[in-house]
Design an enzyme around this catalytic site. Structure first.
Site, mmCIF file in Angstrom:
data_model
loop_
_atom_site.group_PDB
_atom_site.id
_atom_site.type_symbol
_atom_site.label_atom_id
_atom_site.label_comp_id
_atom_site.label_asym_id
_atom_site.label_seq_id
_atom_site.Cartn_x
_atom_site.Cartn_y
_atom_site.Cartn_z
ATOM 1 C CG HIS A 143 11.590 27.537 -6.942
ATOM 2 N ND1 HIS A 143 12.672 28.282 -6.518
ATOM 3 C CD2 HIS A 143 11.865 27.187 -8.235
ATOM 4 C CE1 HIS A 143 13.544 28.399 -7.512
ATOM 5 N NE2 HIS A 143 13.081 27.732 -8.566
HETATM 6 ZN ZN LIG Z 1 15.942 25.994 -12.136
#
Ligand SMILES: [Zn+2]
Length: 400
Positions: A143
């Site tokens: 992320h």
């Molecule tokens: Zn995850």
């Protein structure tokens, strides 16, 4: 210790990367991202006789220059400041640092840079040292964005490793992300790049962070058709997940023809995972690396790099799931016949708040029957077809 047997075990084809510095990636005591899972997993492999301390290749700390391959200078500077305890209130909105998900902690720069360095070491082992496979379970922080921390991730080791492989070795890279969360950071970093293909299979973003990863996110410009997303329905079970994964992998590898496969092995699609809503079992983590391994030999002269990722049941799920990646990679699957070593169970049960499972696979009555199973399977098949449509239409064009 008895001499270990098994095809591939003592060859120099695969490497396990780890350094204790990778354990310093810890936000605070209550935070769900807990790298203690690396110690518990390594210990399971030690007890099983699948890994010895001397088999481990150390990671390294990624340099600022390497971090700059993907991240913005001002973001790295903010992480460095936060790392030294100088967190400004503006960092929250400007850089995603100091949020509930990604709080600041002392030494955060170094800790994150050691995770990145592990994945870079994996790349060099494969491209410069002639290994076929390399595993860095400390990596997989998918992320992380160019200029912003997100979802427990500070620096994005996979994105940096991909850019590093592109520049240093001229490689065409397939990134495969089977974490329950969409691999957004890696996808957006290479969304326009036709030489990097990303495939993410995850729980639909309807009710789960980060909310992106729809089947119609296919890449942009020259990169159109090299971004694949298969958002699965909540409560998806093993068979449907595995079917979708196998079909997508075969089609995408055959059409993209990568030089290397980089897999992110988040272990949070399991029924026990506290953050997600899928119904996977250990069967899933048995199959995922198996197919990646097979295809790497079929298409990439064996080049397969694997990293960890999410996984928030650090007792019942992650150690078994990640051990399976190494057993597959190192050709030591047969060791699973020995069961889970008793000494490992006794050692960690004293600390574990939950009962540790005694087998490699889960009991079939682990969770209640899912009445919508057929409907979920159908929906996932439709999503698979929709996602792969771009391959079918391009092969029709080339036939014409
Ligand atoms: Zn995850």
């Amino acid at each position: 210790m008895a001499k270990r047997s098994g095809v591939g075990r003592m060859t120099d084809e695969h490497v396990f990367i780890f350094s204790p510095e990778q354990l310093n990636y810890r936000f605070h005591e209550e935070h769900p991202f807990n790298q203690k899972r690396l110690s518990i997993t390594n210990d399971l492999l030690f007890h099983l006789g699948a890994l010895r301390p001397e088999d481990i290749t150390p990671a390294r700390e990624a340099t600022i220059e390497e971090l700059l391959l993907v991240h913005d200078e001002e973001y790295i500077q903010a992480v460095l400041n936060a790392s030294e305890g100088q967190v400004r209130s503006s960092y929250r909105t400007a850089f995603g640092i100091g949020t509930d998900d990604t709080p600041a902690f002392p030494g955060m720069h170094q800790a994150a840079a050691w995770l990145v360095g592990g994945t870079l070491e994996a790349v060099d082992q494969v491209f410069a040292k002639g290994k076929k496979h390399a595993l860095n379970l400390g990596g997989g922080l998918h992320h992380g964005f160019r200029g912003r921390a997100s979802g427990f991730c500070i620096y994005n080791d996979s994105s940096i490793a991909i850019e590093y492989m592109r520049r240093k070795y001229g490689a065409r890279v397939l990134y495969v992300d089977t974490d329950a969360h969409h691999g957004d950071g890696v996808q957006w970093a290479f969304y326009n790049d036709p030489d990097v293909c990303t495939l993410s299979i995850h729980e639909s973003g309807r009710f789960l962070f980060p909310g992106t990863g729809n089947a119609n996110e296919r890449g942009h410009g020259d990169g159109y058709g090299t971004s694949f997303n298969i958002p699965l329905e909540a409560f998806t079970e093993d068979d449907s997940f595995i079917h979708v994964y196998k079909e997508a992998m075969r089609e995408i590898v055959a059409s993209f023809k990568p030089d290397v496969i980089l897999t992110q092995n988040g272990a949070d699609s399991h029924y026990y995972d506290p953050l997600t809503h899928l119904c996977g079992t250990l069967k899933l983590y048995h199959e995922i690396p198996r197919i990646a391994h097979e295809l790497a030999h079929e298409y990439c002269e064996g080049r397969w790099i694997a990293v960890g990722g999410g996984g928030y049941d650090i007792w019942r799920v992650v150690p078994r799931a990640w051990s399976m990646v190494w057993l597959e990679m190192s050709g030591q699957r047969h060791l699973q016949k020995k069961g889970i070593p008793k000494q490992w169970l006794e050692k960690w049960q004293t600390e574990s708040p939950v009962t540790l499972p005694e087998g490699w696979f889960d009991r079939t009555d682990m969770y209640p029957h899912i009445p919508r199973q057929k409907e979920i399977q159908k929906k996932n098949l439709r999503t698979l077809k929709q996602s792969l449509k771009v391959i079918e239409s391009s092969s029709e064009n080339s036939k014409a």
